[in-house]
Design an enzyme around this catalytic site. Structure first.
Site, mmCIF file in Angstrom:
data_model
loop_
_atom_site.group_PDB
_atom_site.id
_atom_site.type_symbol
_atom_site.label_atom_id
_atom_site.label_comp_id
_atom_site.label_asym_id
_atom_site.label_seq_id
_atom_site.Cartn_x
_atom_site.Cartn_y
_atom_site.Cartn_z
ATOM 1 C CG HIS A 104 -17.929 6.273 6.210
ATOM 2 N ND1 HIS A 104 -18.810 6.848 5.311
ATOM 3 C CD2 HIS A 104 -18.700 5.633 7.129
ATOM 4 C CE1 HIS A 104 -20.052 6.582 5.684
ATOM 5 N NE2 HIS A 104 -20.010 5.853 6.786
ATOM 6 C CG ASN A 158 -6.855 -0.409 2.411
ATOM 7 O OD1 ASN A 158 -6.249 0.303 1.608
ATOM 8 N ND2 ASN A 158 -6.217 -1.267 3.188
ATOM 9 C CG HIS A 163 -2.504 3.404 3.964
ATOM 10 N ND1 HIS A 163 -3.249 3.328 2.815
ATOM 11 C CD2 HIS A 163 -2.388 2.120 4.413
ATOM 12 C CE1 HIS A 163 -3.564 2.075 2.574
ATOM 13 N NE2 HIS A 163 -3.061 1.326 3.529
ATOM 14 C CG HIS A 187 -3.950 20.206 5.392
ATOM 15 N ND1 HIS A 187 -5.188 20.534 5.915
ATOM 16 C CD2 HIS A 187 -3.515 21.312 4.728
ATOM 17 C CE1 HIS A 187 -5.482 21.781 5.569
ATOM 18 N NE2 HIS A 187 -4.482 22.271 4.860
ATOM 19 C CG HIS A 241 12.396 -1.981 3.176
ATOM 20 N ND1 HIS A 241 12.126 -3.191 3.770
ATOM 21 C CD2 HIS A 241 11.984 -2.102 1.887
ATOM 22 C CE1 HIS A 241 11.583 -4.003 2.878
ATOM 23 N NE2 HIS A 241 11.482 -3.378 1.729
ATOM 24 C CB CYS A 252 -0.930 0.003 1.209
ATOM 25 S SG CYS A 252 -2.092 -1.381 1.221
#
Length: 496
Positions: free
Chosen positions: A420, A424, A391, A387, A303, A224
């Protein structure tokens, strides 16, 4: 009961002490230089015209010194501007909005689950409990192949979904920016779980008849957070290719990855992942400076794949019956927290004001020298960003980051509402969140945005953007027909 006034008064005083400290430390250089400059000006004003002229003549300037000094200044300025990285602009972006025919209300999802898993009632009950607490709404969408009973995850159906999502997003980007296919110099497509031959980037090149000398890349298996990896790759390419445009396409194809087995760890993605995609136009052209929405400031990648637990916490594998699915480990949130900590350690010095960095340093020294049990200081990232785009991987991810970063409900509103409304959508979720903030009319010139994404491997990646101009509330896009209904209240449990 003790009166509340003293507590209120002390909290107000503490607030102003903190504000005074931040102002002092963040502006220490100008505040230090101001008295020095004032003293010099007072001294100059005390001198008469004759004394100033005499002082000037005593410096003994000659032509050779002036020429050498001018050459040195020009040389240093040339080296500085030649070595300075090119500015990368985000001209605009477009998000795919699935048709209403792909909508999956809770009742439909559970009915399908009961029919597909009719011999496995415990798995159906598990999915219902997850869905009740997921934070998803009634308008999320799944691709057409998943609406069949049983689902038909064929290669043809997967290509059909890829074409629908990617071409729709790219067409919308062309419409918004006026970009022509022949003007694309770099193309990057990221899709983690669907990697056909020819590649998805080749599919885009074929559809739009792009130039034969285009630099194209197809990223797969990166989870993702692959959207920000694509942005980082585009940035590096734009540094070495002047006057160029780069198009980044981020998506996840759901069709071939719908799990039909009985393992709970693999059923979880079925409840969370939904259709989505985004196309982004990046440029290093000076002519795009005025019209660009944002400027890329930093990309930081972390990572944790060297650790075995981190490597296997999001893992594609077969279950005992041979069904392929994505297994999510119970340690996922703990591993994500460690990855976030490493990422924050790197990005903090780049973005935090001096006041926060000093407090963090003093706390670190205190823990090392005086007392290791001292509570570590969590920097206030609200001082660095207006802001936050976290994810939308799930309710637990957003809750954990809100808690760890000490964010308000408004700071995570874009993430919760994206989860909502769209679910995802993997690597493209960050752009739906950015679109939400714009649709609410909150994006102002100079605002700083922090995008945070997590992905298999295990990775935590961050991107920092600065708003180039005040963004007008868009009349199109995925939020156009529903933004007036948001934000909505999302209960802890939705009883099905």
């Amino acid at each position: 009961m003790p009166p509340s006034l003293p507590d209120f008064s002390s909290s107000v005083k503490l607030k102003y002490v903190k504000l005074g400290y931040q102002h002092l430390v963040n502006h220490i250089i100008p505040l230090t230089l101001l008295p020095v400059v004032a003293a010099v000006l007072v001294e100059v004003l005390r001198l008469g015209p004759d004394e100033i002229l005499s002082l000037w003549r005593s410096l003994h300037f000659d032509l050779l010194h002036i020429l050498c000094s001018s050459f040195l200044v020009l040389f240093v300025a040339t080296v500085y501007f030649m070595s300075k990285p090119r500015t990368i602009f985000l001209v605009d972006y477009a998000c795919y909005k699935p048709p209403v025919t792909c909508r999956v209300p809770f009742s439909t999802f559970m009915e399908h689950s009961r029919l597909i898993l009719k011999d496995k009632p415990k798995s159906v009950e598990f999915q219902m409990r997850i869905l009740e607490r997921s934070g998803l709404g009634e308008e999320t969408c799944l691709p057409p192949a998943i609406h069949y009973i049983p689902p038909t995850p064929t290669m043809d159906a997967a290509r059909g979904e890829a074409q629908l999502v990617i071409f729709s997003a790219v067409d919308a980007l062309f419409h918004k920016t006026g970009l022509k296919p022949k003007d694309i110099d770099i193309l990057i497509v990221n899709c983690s779980l669907f990697s056909p031959t020819p590649s998805l980037s080749a599919m885009v090149i074929n559809k739009y008849k792009l130039r034969s000398n285009i630099k194209s890349f197809n990223l797969s298996g990166m989870g993702c957070s692959a959207g920000l990896i694509s942005i980082d790759l585009a940035r590096d390419l734009l540094q070495v290719h002047p006057n160029s445009n780069a198009v980044v396409v981020s998506t996840e194809i759901i069709t071939p990855n719908y799990y039909q087995g009985n393992e709970r760890a693999m059923l979880l993605p079925n409840c969370l992942f939904r259709m989505g995609g985004a196309a982004i136009l990046l440029s290093n052209r000076r002519s795009d400076r005025r019209r660009a929405k944002y400027r890329l400031v930093h990309v930081v990648r972390t990572h944790k794949g060297a650790d075995d637990k981190a490597y296997r916490c999001v893992f594609e594998e077969e279950d005992k019956e041979g069904n392929v699915g994505i297994s999510l480990s119970k340690d996922l949130m703990a591993i994500a927290g460690e990855a976030l900590k490493s990422n924050i350690t790197t990005i903090g010095p780049l973005v935090l004001p001096a006041s926060e960095q000093l407090l963090f340093l003093l706390t670190l020294i205190g823990r090392k020298i005086f007392n290791p049990k001292w509570k570590p200081y969590i920097p206030d990232f609200k001082q660095a960003f207006e802001h936050f785009c976290i994810h939308a991987g799930g309710r637990a991810v957003i809750d954990e980051l809100q808690k760890n970063l000490q964010l308000s409900a408004e700071h995570v509103e874009a993430s919760r509402m994206t989860l909502h409304r769209f679910g995802n959508t993997s690597s493209s979720s960050l752009w739906y969140e950015m679109g939400y903030i714009e649709a609410k009319g909150r994006m102002r010139k100079g605002d700083r945005i922090w995008q945070i994404a997590f992905g298999s491997g295990f990775k935590c990646n961050s991107a920092v953007w600065k708003c180039n101009r005040t963004i007008k509330t868009p009349t199109d896009g995925p939020w156009a027909d529903c933004i007036d209904r948001y934000p909505v209240f999302i209960p802890e449990v939705v009883k099905l």
